[in-house]
Design a protein around this motif. Structure first.
Motif: not given
Length: 54
Positions: A7-11, A13-15, A31-35, A46-54
């Motif tokens: 699931r990608y949340f565009q608003d 930028d979270t995958l 790390d600061e972008n991965t949970v 499950a894995i959550t990645i913030e700023h996924a498009s970067e």
């Protein structure tokens, strides 16, 4: 074999990647972008990645 759910949340930028459906017992910051979410056996479900498009 279980398929993973993406699931990608565009608003925000979270995958979100669900590797398998399971109750989450613990959430850890890798790390600061991965949970990661762990079940009661310590297996990643499950894995959550913030700023996924970067």
């Amino acid at each position: 074999m279980t398929e993973c759910l993406l699931r990608y949340f565009q608003d925000t930028d979270t995958l979100y990647i669900e590797l398998r459906p399971a109750p989450v017992s613990e959430t850890r910051d890798l790390d600061e972008n991965t949970v990661i979410d762990l079940d009661d056996r310590g297996t990643i479900c499950a894995i959550t990645i913030e700023h996924a498009s970067e």
